[in-house]
Design a protein around this motif. Structure first.
Motif, short mmCIF file in Angstrom:
data_model
loop_
_atom_site.label_atom_id
_atom_site.label_comp_id
_atom_site.label_asym_id
_atom_site.label_seq_id
_atom_site.Cartn_x
_atom_site.Cartn_y
_atom_site.Cartn_z
N LEU A 67 -37.91 8.29 15.56
CA LEU A 67 -37.84 7.73 16.91
C LEU A 67 -39.19 7.71 17.63
O LEU A 67 -39.48 6.72 18.32
N PRO A 68 -40.02 8.77 17.52
CA PRO A 68 -41.25 8.75 18.31
C PRO A 68 -42.09 7.49 18.13
O PRO A 68 -42.66 6.99 19.11
N GLU A 69 -42.11 6.94 16.92
CA GLU A 69 -42.93 5.75 16.70
C GLU A 69 -42.27 4.47 17.23
O GLU A 69 -42.89 3.41 17.26
N LEU A 70 -41.02 4.57 17.67
CA LEU A 70 -40.29 3.41 18.20
C LEU A 70 -40.19 3.42 19.71
O LEU A 70 -39.81 2.41 20.32
N LEU A 71 -40.48 4.56 20.35
CA LEU A 71 -40.22 4.70 21.78
C LEU A 71 -41.00 3.70 22.64
O LEU A 71 -40.46 3.18 23.62
N GLY A 72 -42.23 3.44 22.29
CA GLY A 72 -43.03 2.51 23.09
C GLY A 72 -42.45 1.11 23.07
O GLY A 72 -42.26 0.48 24.12
N ALA A 73 -42.13 0.61 21.88
CA ALA A 73 -41.56 -0.73 21.76
C ALA A 73 -40.17 -0.79 22.41
O ALA A 73 -39.80 -1.81 23.00
N LEU A 132 -36.59 -2.84 26.73
CA LEU A 132 -35.71 -2.64 27.89
C LEU A 132 -36.36 -3.21 29.15
O LEU A 132 -35.65 -3.79 30.00
N GLY A 133 -37.65 -3.06 29.29
CA GLY A 133 -38.34 -3.61 30.43
C GLY A 133 -38.22 -5.14 30.49
O GLY A 133 -38.02 -5.72 31.56
N ARG A 134 -38.34 -5.79 29.33
CA ARG A 134 -38.18 -7.25 29.28
C ARG A 134 -36.76 -7.65 29.68
O ARG A 134 -36.57 -8.62 30.43
N LEU A 135 -35.77 -6.94 29.16
CA LEU A 135 -34.39 -7.27 29.51
C LEU A 135 -34.17 -7.13 31.01
O LEU A 135 -33.48 -7.96 31.62
N LEU A 136 -34.72 -6.09 31.59
CA LEU A 136 -34.55 -5.88 33.03
C LEU A 136 -35.25 -6.97 33.83
O LEU A 136 -34.70 -7.48 34.82
#
Length: 266
Positions: free
Chosen positions: A247-253, A258-262
């Motif tokens: 997970l740590p390597e995926l958290l940024g993306a 989620l930011g794009r969806l919002l």
């Protein structure tokens, strides 16, 4: 909406590392898996609880909630289930967490009517204690009650403000419920929303957000359209799928997705 991730995605990771990941990748909070395998669980001493709360405060990261494993509809005596929930509520109070997660957990042989009644009775009793400690119990859409329609068969009869719902988008999708239907059912009870992604109904290994089939865009659109401003929590089930990417390597993306969806739903 505020963003969090669950420590289910980083099994056993020490809290300083969890807090570093949240801070580095722009997550506002963390959902803590409350299990003896993890750094935070009901067996912590008073001093240890104080240290956990202080660590989160110093990092500027919120504890979204405690993900417990009490099964409110399970057959058997009420006492053990209620004691388990009270232990979680006490821990949440001590850490300053607003929510505690429980599962439905009805057994295969139970009738839906019996399971609903057992769960409602226990949740109603536990909600009175939850009110005393200032924490809210959230019934997750999961296992025997995976849709919003099923969850409100329990929550409706309880009718207590301290008993709410946790919307797991995978389980409602697996139950055949559309996001608009789930929101309509759970809106009066909704505490927060768990997001995730998977490849297919028969392949539920965790994927990066946006890489699978779950209706995350629709879920965020529904929430935004109704002005809901609670938490989205990424529950990446690494604990149950050892071969999944870390997970740590995926958290940024994931945060960017989620930011794009919002932004698109605004």
């Amino acid at each position: 909406m505020k963003l969090a991730f669950s420590t289910l995605g980083v099994p056993g990771l020490p809290l300083p590392d969890v807090l570093r990941l949240a801070s580095e990748h722009g997550y506002h909070g963390v959902e803590l898996r409350a299990h003896p395998e993890e750094p935070v669980h009901p067996g912590l001493t008073a001093a240890e609880r104080t240290d956990v709360a202080a660590g989160f405060k110093a990092a500027g990261v919120e504890i979204l909630g405690l993900a417990g494993y009490a099964r409110v509809a399970a057959p058997g005596d009420d006492t053990a289930v209620l004691d388990e929930i009270r232990g979680l509520l006490d821990l949440a109070r001590d850490l300053g967490a607003p929510f505690v997660r429980v599962f439905p957990g009805a057994a295969t042989g139970q009738s839906p009517r019996e399971a609903d009644a057992v769960a409602a009775r226990r949740l109603g009793t536990a909600a009175e204690y939850a009110a005393d400690v200032g924490v809210r119990i959230l019934l997750e859409t999961h296992d025997s009650h995976r849709t919003g329609a099923a969850a409100i068969r329990i929550l409706g009869p309880v009718g207590h403000r301290q008993a709410g719902a946790l919307w797991d988008v995978m389980h409602t999708w697996l139950g055949g419920e559309q996001p608009a239907e789930t929101y309509a059912a759970l809106a009066p009870y909704l505490g927060y929303v768990q997001v995730k992604d998977i490849a297919a109904a028969d392949d539920t290994a965790p994927l990066p957000l946006g890489a699978g089939v779950l209706p995350l865009t629709e879920c965020v659109e529904v929430l935004s359209r109704h002005g809901w401003d609670g938490w989205l929590c990424w529950e990446y089930e690494k604990r149950w799928y050892e071969d999944a990417a870390p997970l740590p390597e995926l958290l940024g993306a994931g945060r960017e997705h989620l930011g794009r969806l919002l932004n698109e739903s605004a």
